[in-house]
Motif scaffolding. Structure first.
Motif, PDB file in Angstrom:
ATOM      1  N   ILE A  10     -11.747  -6.657  17.164  1.00 37.57           N
ATOM      2  CA  ILE A  10     -12.330  -6.522  15.830  1.00 37.57           C
ATOM      3  C   ILE A  10     -12.364  -5.054  15.414  1.00 37.57           C
ATOM      4  O   ILE A  10     -12.315  -4.148  16.244  1.00 37.57           O
ATOM      5  CB  ILE A  10     -13.749  -7.121  15.775  1.00 37.57           C
ATOM      6  N   ALA A  11     -12.429  -4.835  14.112  1.00 42.19           N
ATOM      7  CA  ALA A  11     -12.472  -3.483  13.562  1.00 42.19           C
ATOM      8  C   ALA A  11     -13.163  -3.553  12.207  1.00 42.19           C
ATOM      9  O   ALA A  11     -13.754  -4.575  11.847  1.00 42.19           O
ATOM     10  CB  ALA A  11     -11.057  -2.913  13.440  1.00 42.19           C
ATOM     11  N   LYS A  12     -13.085  -2.476  11.468  1.00 42.97           N
ATOM     12  CA  LYS A  12     -13.727  -2.453  10.152  1.00 42.97           C
ATOM     13  C   LYS A  12     -12.951  -3.271   9.140  1.00 42.97           C
ATOM     14  O   LYS A  12     -13.524  -4.069   8.393  1.00 42.97           O
ATOM     15  CB  LYS A  12     -13.868  -1.005   9.671  1.00 42.97           C
ATOM     16  N   ASN A  13     -11.630  -3.110   9.123  1.00 41.41           N
ATOM     17  CA  ASN A  13     -10.812  -3.777   8.105  1.00 41.41           C
ATOM     18  C   ASN A  13      -9.703  -4.656   8.673  1.00 41.41           C
ATOM     19  O   ASN A  13      -9.445  -5.726   8.150  1.00 41.41           O
ATOM     20  CB  ASN A  13     -10.174  -2.732   7.164  1.00 41.41           C
ATOM     21  N   ILE A  14      -9.039  -4.221   9.754  1.00 43.99           N
ATOM     22  CA  ILE A  14      -7.896  -4.942  10.299  1.00 43.99           C
ATOM     23  C   ILE A  14      -8.232  -5.453  11.698  1.00 43.99           C
ATOM     24  O   ILE A  14      -8.624  -4.674  12.571  1.00 43.99           O
ATOM     25  CB  ILE A  14      -6.637  -4.050  10.349  1.00 43.99           C
ATOM     26  N   PHE A  15      -8.055  -6.772  11.911  1.00 50.47           N
ATOM     27  CA  PHE A  15      -8.349  -7.417  13.179  1.00 50.47           C
ATOM     28  C   PHE A  15      -7.026  -7.822  13.846  1.00 50.47           C
ATOM     29  O   PHE A  15      -6.082  -8.226  13.150  1.00 50.47           O
ATOM     30  CB  PHE A  15      -9.212  -8.661  12.965  1.00 50.47           C
ATOM     31  N   HIS A  16      -6.988  -7.733  15.175  1.00 46.84           N
ATOM     32  CA  HIS A  16      -5.775  -8.067  15.918  1.00 46.84           C
ATOM     33  C   HIS A  16      -6.069  -9.203  16.896  1.00 46.84           C
ATOM     34  O   HIS A  16      -7.071  -9.157  17.622  1.00 46.84           O
ATOM     35  CB  HIS A  16      -5.247  -6.842  16.664  1.00 46.84           C
ATOM     36  N   LEU A  17      -5.179 -10.196  16.900  1.00 46.99           N
ATOM     37  CA  LEU A  17      -5.383 -11.405  17.697  1.00 46.99           C
ATOM     38  C   LEU A  17      -4.249 -11.536  18.710  1.00 46.99           C
ATOM     39  O   LEU A  17      -3.081 -11.265  18.391  1.00 46.99           O
ATOM     40  CB  LEU A  17      -5.413 -12.607  16.748  1.00 46.99           C
ATOM     41  N   VAL A  36     -10.343 -13.434   8.132  1.00 45.89           N
ATOM     42  CA  VAL A  36     -10.735 -13.838   9.490  1.00 45.89           C
ATOM     43  C   VAL A  36     -11.400 -15.209   9.504  1.00 45.89           C
ATOM     44  O   VAL A  36     -10.981 -16.129  10.232  1.00 45.89           O
ATOM     45  CB  VAL A  36     -11.670 -12.779  10.114  1.00 45.89           C
ATOM     46  N   LEU A  37     -12.448 -15.402   8.712  1.00 47.66           N
ATOM     47  CA  LEU A  37     -13.185 -16.670   8.749  1.00 47.66           C
ATOM     48  C   LEU A  37     -12.338 -17.823   8.248  1.00 47.66           C
ATOM     49  O   LEU A  37     -12.413 -18.940   8.787  1.00 47.66           O
ATOM     50  CB  LEU A  37     -14.475 -16.536   7.942  1.00 47.66           C
ATOM     51  N   THR A  38     -11.524 -17.585   7.229  1.00 49.35           N
ATOM     52  CA  THR A  38     -10.637 -18.645   6.726  1.00 49.35           C
ATOM     53  C   THR A  38      -9.624 -19.060   7.787  1.00 49.35           C
ATOM     54  O   THR A  38      -9.357 -20.253   7.985  1.00 49.35           O
ATOM     55  CB  THR A  38      -9.897 -18.163   5.469  1.00 49.35           C
ATOM     56  N   PHE A  39      -9.077 -18.071   8.495  1.00 50.88           N
ATOM     57  CA  PHE A  39      -8.093 -18.366   9.539  1.00 50.88           C
ATOM     58  C   PHE A  39      -8.713 -19.211  10.645  1.00 50.88           C
ATOM     59  O   PHE A  39      -8.158 -20.243  11.054  1.00 50.88           O
ATOM     60  CB  PHE A  39      -7.535 -17.058  10.112  1.00 50.88           C
ATOM     61  N   PHE A  40      -9.883 -18.814  11.131  1.00 51.32           N
ATOM     62  CA  PHE A  40     -10.490 -19.537  12.254  1.00 51.32           C
ATOM     63  C   PHE A  40     -11.126 -20.854  11.827  1.00 51.32           C
ATOM     64  O   PHE A  40     -11.323 -21.737  12.660  1.00 51.32           O
ATOM     65  CB  PHE A  40     -11.515 -18.642  12.953  1.00 51.32           C
ATOM     66  N   ALA A  41     -11.455 -21.008  10.545  1.00 47.93           N
ATOM     67  CA  ALA A  41     -11.963 -22.292  10.059  1.00 47.93           C
ATOM     68  C   ALA A  41     -10.883 -23.369  10.153  1.00 47.93           C
ATOM     69  O   ALA A  41     -11.188 -24.558  10.317  1.00 47.93           O
ATOM     70  CB  ALA A  41     -12.451 -22.147   8.623  1.00 47.93           C
ATOM     71  N   ASN A  42      -9.611 -22.976  10.055  1.00 47.22           N
ATOM     72  CA  ASN A  42      -8.491 -23.912  10.122  1.00 47.22           C
ATOM     73  C   ASN A  42      -7.776 -23.890  11.470  1.00 47.22           C
ATOM     74  O   ASN A  42      -6.710 -24.499  11.611  1.00 47.22           O
ATOM     75  CB  ASN A  42      -7.479 -23.583   9.008  1.00 47.22           C
ATOM     76  N   TYR A  43      -8.361 -23.168  12.435  1.00 42.69           N
ATOM     77  CA  TYR A  43      -7.736 -23.038  13.759  1.00 42.69           C
ATOM     78  C   TYR A  43      -8.424 -24.008  14.723  1.00 42.69           C
ATOM     79  O   TYR A  43      -9.632 -24.233  14.629  1.00 42.69           O
ATOM     80  CB  TYR A  43      -7.883 -21.598  14.252  1.00 42.69           C
ATOM     81  N   PRO A  44      -7.682 -24.608  15.665  1.00 41.76           N
ATOM     82  CA  PRO A  44      -8.311 -25.514  16.642  1.00 41.76           C
ATOM     83  C   PRO A  44      -9.429 -24.802  17.410  1.00 41.76           C
ATOM     84  O   PRO A  44      -9.374 -23.592  17.645  1.00 41.76           O
ATOM     85  CB  PRO A  44      -7.151 -25.883  17.579  1.00 41.76           C
ATOM     86  N   VAL A  45     -10.427 -25.570  17.792  1.00 42.79           N
ATOM     87  CA  VAL A  45     -11.575 -25.011  18.510  1.00 42.79           C
ATOM     88  C   VAL A  45     -11.094 -24.302  19.772  1.00 42.79           C
ATOM     89  O   VAL A  45     -10.347 -24.871  20.571  1.00 42.79           O
ATOM     90  CB  VAL A  45     -12.579 -26.124  18.858  1.00 42.79           C
ATOM     91  N   SER A  46     -11.539 -23.058  19.946  1.00 42.21           N
ATOM     92  CA  SER A  46     -11.038 -22.211  21.032  1.00 42.21           C
ATOM     93  C   SER A  46     -12.165 -21.400  21.642  1.00 42.21           C
ATOM     94  O   SER A  46     -13.274 -21.321  21.103  1.00 42.21           O
ATOM     95  CB  SER A  46      -9.949 -21.266  20.512  1.00 42.21           C
ATOM     96  N   SER A  55     -20.738  -4.597  15.046  1.00 46.19           N
ATOM     97  CA  SER A  55     -20.507  -5.815  14.251  1.00 46.19           C
ATOM     98  C   SER A  55     -20.076  -7.012  15.087  1.00 46.19           C
ATOM     99  O   SER A  55     -19.815  -8.090  14.535  1.00 46.19           O
ATOM    100  CB  SER A  55     -19.482  -5.572  13.124  1.00 46.19           C
ATOM    101  N   SER A  56     -19.982  -6.868  16.424  1.00 48.01           N
ATOM    102  CA  SER A  56     -19.517  -7.988  17.260  1.00 48.01           C
ATOM    103  C   SER A  56     -20.489  -9.164  17.221  1.00 48.01           C
ATOM    104  O   SER A  56     -20.063 -10.325  17.251  1.00 48.01           O
ATOM    105  CB  SER A  56     -19.308  -7.521  18.703  1.00 48.01           C
ATOM    106  N   HIS A  57     -21.789  -8.896  17.155  1.00 51.94           N
ATOM    107  CA  HIS A  57     -22.768  -9.990  17.129  1.00 51.94           C
ATOM    108  C   HIS A  57     -22.665 -10.778  15.824  1.00 51.94           C
ATOM    109  O   HIS A  57     -22.830 -12.008  15.821  1.00 51.94           O
ATOM    110  CB  HIS A  57     -24.179  -9.432  17.309  1.00 51.94           C
ATOM    111  N   TYR A  58     -22.398 -10.088  14.721  1.00 51.50           N
ATOM    112  CA  TYR A  58     -22.221 -10.775  13.440  1.00 51.50           C
ATOM    113  C   TYR A  58     -21.031 -11.729  13.508  1.00 51.50           C
ATOM    114  O   TYR A  58     -21.142 -12.906  13.140  1.00 51.50           O
ATOM    115  CB  TYR A  58     -22.009  -9.759  12.316  1.00 51.50           C
ATOM    116  N   TRP A  59     -19.888 -11.231  13.979  1.00 55.02           N
ATOM    117  CA  TRP A  59     -18.702 -12.069  14.049  1.00 55.02           C
ATOM    118  C   TRP A  59     -18.878 -13.194  15.059  1.00 55.02           C
ATOM    119  O   TRP A  59     -18.370 -14.309  14.858  1.00 55.02           O
ATOM    120  CB  TRP A  59     -17.475 -11.224  14.395  1.00 55.02           C
ATOM    121  N   ALA A  60     -19.593 -12.937  16.140  1.00 56.08           N
ATOM    122  CA  ALA A  60     -19.850 -13.994  17.129  1.00 56.08           C
ATOM    123  C   ALA A  60     -20.669 -15.123  16.505  1.00 56.08           C
ATOM    124  O   ALA A  60     -20.383 -16.307  16.724  1.00 56.08           O
ATOM    125  CB  ALA A  60     -20.574 -13.405  18.333  1.00 56.08           C
ATOM    126  N   ARG A  61     -21.687 -14.763  15.730  1.00 53.70           N
ATOM    127  CA  ARG A  61     -22.497 -15.799  15.070  1.00 53.70           C
ATOM    128  C   ARG A  61     -21.670 -16.603  14.065  1.00 53.70           C
ATOM    129  O   ARG A  61     -21.757 -17.832  13.991  1.00 53.70           O
ATOM    130  CB  ARG A  61     -23.697 -15.153  14.368  1.00 53.70           C
TER     131      ARG A  61
END
Length: 338
Positions: A10-17, A36-46, A55-61
């Motif tokens: 994770i980063a401020k603007n660009i995330f790498h997977l 990010v959220l749109t991508f993972f909303a349509n991604y199989p549970v992982s 900001s890691s706790h925010y994204w984790a939640r």
């Protein structure tokens, strides 16, 4: 654990997977923050691994709300998996490799309430540092004029009014005026810190876990709230000893050739929590003389055999284990028998 594993840098603007598909083919993807959220909303549970950072706790939640299993990993644990030069995709791959390991160093995901508690502690720490700087500045300025004040905020509060009123101590008018301004700044900081302490007291009573922790000898509102905000549900640690070890309250080890060699405490982990636990334990050890309850008798024996400081650290270690047990079992402090 889900079969699909993702390393997300994770980063401020660009995330790498970084992940692998069903054919073990490497998949790398770059995402903008808004995607990010749109991508993972349509991604199989992982299972998604994220390095514990800003900001890691925010994204984790947020990712947990979408049904994914999120693991926050200790940054030091992840670093050893980086292969080659550092770049964002290599970091994501290191996170992927680290989260796939059976023996992970995970960090509990904090709620917004727990982060609010930590924010209050961080602001209070900053105020205390500023007050220390003002006190040292006052003492240094007066020492240059031949006036010595002993260490400590209380000594400055006690002696400074008399120094400023003494017309025969050789201070110039400008120096007296500037030090008076610093004295006023010290009083303002004292007032703000006192307000923060009252707020911490109210928080410790409002939070159920913090309120239970206050019954442990050597644990006050400051320690109770910061431990409650840090430990989460306690399930990130397999045992009470693991939690005490994560705070650096166990001996460091430097063994070789099947010869165990133990050093002083390792001082790993959260220095602020460790310091507060030890300071609280010092107060208990200092006042245990003459008491006949089991805890006091154990401390008296320990002081006699090992000295005051080691007894304080031993009690801090015990308290850390007790706080973990109270958290995981959702129980009140039972205390030592009389």
């Amino acid at each position: 654990m889900n079969t699909s594993v993702i390393g997300l840098d994770i980063a401020k603007n660009i995330f790498h997977l970084y992940t692998l598909n069903a054919d073990n083919k490497v998949i790398k993807k770059k995402l903008k923050r808004a995607q990010v959220l749109t991508f993972f909303a349509n991604y199989p549970v992982s299972t998604i691994g994220i390095e514990a950072c800003g900001s890691s706790h925010y994204w984790a939640r947020e990712l947990t709300k979408l049904g994914h299993e999120v693991m926050l990993l200790n940054a030091k644990f992840v670093k050893s998996f980086v292969v080659g030069n550092k770049n964002d995709f290599n970091d994501a791959q290191a996170i992927f490799d680290a989260v796939s390991r059976p023996n992970k160093r995970v960090v509990a995901i904090k709620t917004e309430v727990q982060q609010d508690m930590q924010l209050l502690h961080n602001l209070r720490q900053d105020l205390v540092k500023r007050r220390t700087a003002v006190v040292n500045q006052i003492r240094g300025a007066l020492l240059e004029r031949g006036i010595a004040i002993h260490k400590g905020v209380d000594q400055v509060r006690k002696q400074l009014p008399d120094i400023l009123e003494d017309a025969e101590n050789g201070l110039t008018a400008l120096c007296r005026e500037l030090i008076a301004e610093q004295a006023e700044r010290l009083r303002e900081l004292d007032k703000v810190i006192k307000e923060q302490d009252k707020r911490l007291g109210r928080l410790s009573q409002a939070d159920a876990l913090s309120r239970r922790m206050l019954d442990v000898p050597g644990v006050g509102p400051i320690t109770a709230t910061i431990v409650a905000s840090d430990i989460g549900d306690g399930k990130g640690y397999t045992s009470s000893r693991d939690y005490a070890a994560s705070l650096g309250l166990v001996p460091g080890q430097h063994s070789s050739g099947d010869k165990p060699r133990y050093l002083g405490i390792s001082k790993r982990g959260n220095r602020y929590i460790r310091t507060n636990l030890i300071h609280g334990a010092r107060a208990v050890v200092k006042n245990c003389a003459g008491k006949t309850d089991q805890l006091s008798r154990w401390l008296q024996s320990l002081v006699e055999r090992r000295g005051f400081n080691k007894a304080a650290v031993a009690l801090a270690n015990k308290n850390a284990r007790i706080l973990w047990a109270m958290t995981t079992k959702n129980e009140a402090y039972q205390g030592a028998p009389a």
